[in-house]
Design a protein around this motif. Structure first.
Motif, PDB file in Angstrom:
ATOM      1  N   ALA A  57       0.719  -1.220  -0.092  1.00 61.21           N
ATOM      2  CA  ALA A  57      -0.024   0.242  -0.120  1.00 61.21           C
ATOM      3  C   ALA A  57       0.853   1.271  -0.160  1.00 61.21           C
ATOM      4  O   ALA A  57       0.636   2.327  -0.700  1.00 61.21           O
ATOM      5  N   ASP A  58       2.068   1.292   0.760  1.00 60.37           N
ATOM      6  CA  ASP A  58       2.791   2.377   0.889  1.00 60.37           C
ATOM      7  C   ASP A  58       3.615   2.738  -0.571  1.00 60.37           C
ATOM      8  O   ASP A  58       3.702   3.775  -0.997  1.00 60.37           O
ATOM      9  N   SER A  60       2.290   1.847  -3.583  1.00 64.82           N
ATOM     10  CA  SER A  60       1.531   2.010  -4.764  1.00 64.82           C
ATOM     11  C   SER A  60       0.856   2.954  -4.295  1.00 64.82           C
ATOM     12  O   SER A  60       0.060   3.440  -5.422  1.00 64.82           O
ATOM     13  N   ARG A  61       0.961   3.792  -3.224  1.00 61.94           N
ATOM     14  CA  ARG A  61       0.122   5.093  -3.522  1.00 61.94           C
ATOM     15  C   ARG A  61       0.675   6.230  -4.264  1.00 61.94           C
ATOM     16  O   ARG A  61       2.045   5.945  -4.706  1.00 61.94           O
ATOM     17  N   VAL A  62       0.117   7.356  -4.562  1.00 62.15           N
ATOM     18  CA  VAL A  62       0.649   8.216  -5.108  1.00 62.15           C
ATOM     19  C   VAL A  62       1.785   8.928  -4.674  1.00 62.15           C
ATOM     20  O   VAL A  62       1.747   9.275  -3.339  1.00 62.15           O
ATOM     21  N   GLY A  64       4.470   6.970  -3.706  1.00 56.66           N
ATOM     22  CA  GLY A  64       5.015   6.109  -3.008  1.00 56.66           C
ATOM     23  C   GLY A  64       6.454   5.958  -3.171  1.00 56.66           C
ATOM     24  O   GLY A  64       7.317   5.695  -2.230  1.00 56.66           O
ATOM     25  N   HIS A 104       6.354   6.775 -11.004  1.00 54.12           N
ATOM     26  CA  HIS A 104       5.004   6.582 -11.053  1.00 54.12           C
ATOM     27  C   HIS A 104       4.335   5.107 -11.735  1.00 54.12           C
ATOM     28  O   HIS A 104       3.438   4.676 -11.208  1.00 54.12           O
ATOM     29  N   GLU A 107       5.003   2.645  -8.988  1.00 56.50           N
ATOM     30  CA  GLU A 107       4.026   2.778  -8.127  1.00 56.50           C
ATOM     31  C   GLU A 107       2.679   1.853  -8.681  1.00 56.50           C
ATOM     32  O   GLU A 107       2.100   1.267  -7.738  1.00 56.50           O
ATOM     33  N   LYS A 111       1.198  -2.336  -7.082  1.00 58.68           N
ATOM     34  CA  LYS A 111      -0.185  -2.964  -6.817  1.00 58.68           C
ATOM     35  C   LYS A 111      -0.374  -4.435  -7.071  1.00 58.68           C
ATOM     36  O   LYS A 111      -1.015  -5.262  -6.396  1.00 58.68           O
TER      37      LYS A 111
END
Length: 236
Positions: A57-58, A60-62, A64, A104, A107, A111
């Motif tokens: 989650a960390d 893959s976030r914007v 990250g 990006h 990131e 996921k």
């Protein structure tokens, strides 16, 4: 006894559960009989799954990757001269834009890691679990690397390629390299961007996994309850 208590520490720190949730899931260990091996292993698996979820989650976030200096992917170092020369001729903004889109892309690919990690954890044997509990400070990270690296790379590479295309990183990189290659008297370059991005994305992901493991082993939450005091006192 130490291993059982350590697994309880893992569960608390990796899942972020409240004391009440831990007691509800595992029973009031301090007041009851010792947990069975099956319960300890199940608790460890649950803790590792939660840690893997947190890491992915960390990542893959914007921003990250882009916003985390520990895992930010730089311009490919093997062609550092390309970046240096392009900045010299006033194309620094274009280089920065490429690095941004490259991260990006990573990131987006991150996921895909969660189900692979979860599958590896759920397939863990009793021997694997005890090896992690009794192993080195990075035993869980090493386990996941050994079990998932090849699969993650195969999964990441096409996703990275698609993500780089979608974020225009491939185009920016191609434009930058073509611009560089037109400069008189330079050695032409054409490294594999997809492979580089995949390797760096995986390295960054496992860095986050290792950070989660370190939290478990070295940085317990504030010991504000009797349960935490008792559990961590056994580990000091």
């Amino acid at each position: 006894m130490r291993l059982v208590l350590f697994s309880l520490c893992l569960i608390f720190l990796f899942t972020g559960c409240t004391v009440q949730q831990i007691q509800q899931t595992l029973g009031d260990y301090m007041e009851s009989e010792e947990l069975t091996t099956d319960q300890v292993i199940a608790g460890l698996k649950e803790a590792l799954v939660k840690g893997a979820e947190s890491s992915t989650a960390d990542a893959s976030r914007v921003n990250g990757f882009l916003g985390n200096p520990k895992i930010k992917i730089p311009f490919p170092p093997e062609v550092q001269r390309v970046e240096d020369k392009l900045r010299e001729i006033g194309l620094g903004n274009q280089v920065d834009r490429f690095v941004e889109t490259l991260n990006h892309g990573a990131e987006e690919a991150a996921k895909e890691a969660k189900p692979i990690f979860v599958s590896a954890i759920k397939g863990m044997t009793v021997q694997d679990a005890w090896g992690i509990l009794k192993g080195q400070d990075n035993a869980a990270t090493q386990y996941l690397q050994d079990k998932t690296s090849a699969q993650l790379k195969n999964k990441f590479q096409p996703v990275i390629k698609k993500a780089l295309d979608q974020t225009s990183a491939t185009k920016y990189y191609s434009d930058l390299v073509n611009t560089y290659n037109k400069i008189p008297f330079v050695d032409k370059v054409n490294p594999n961007l997809d492979e580089y991005a995949t390797e760096r994305a995986l390295a960054g992901l496992f860095t986050l996994v290792a950070d989660e493991e370190k939290k478990i082993r070295d940085n317990p939450a504030a010991r504000t309850t009797e349960l935490l005091k008792k559990v961590f006192a056994k580990q000091d």
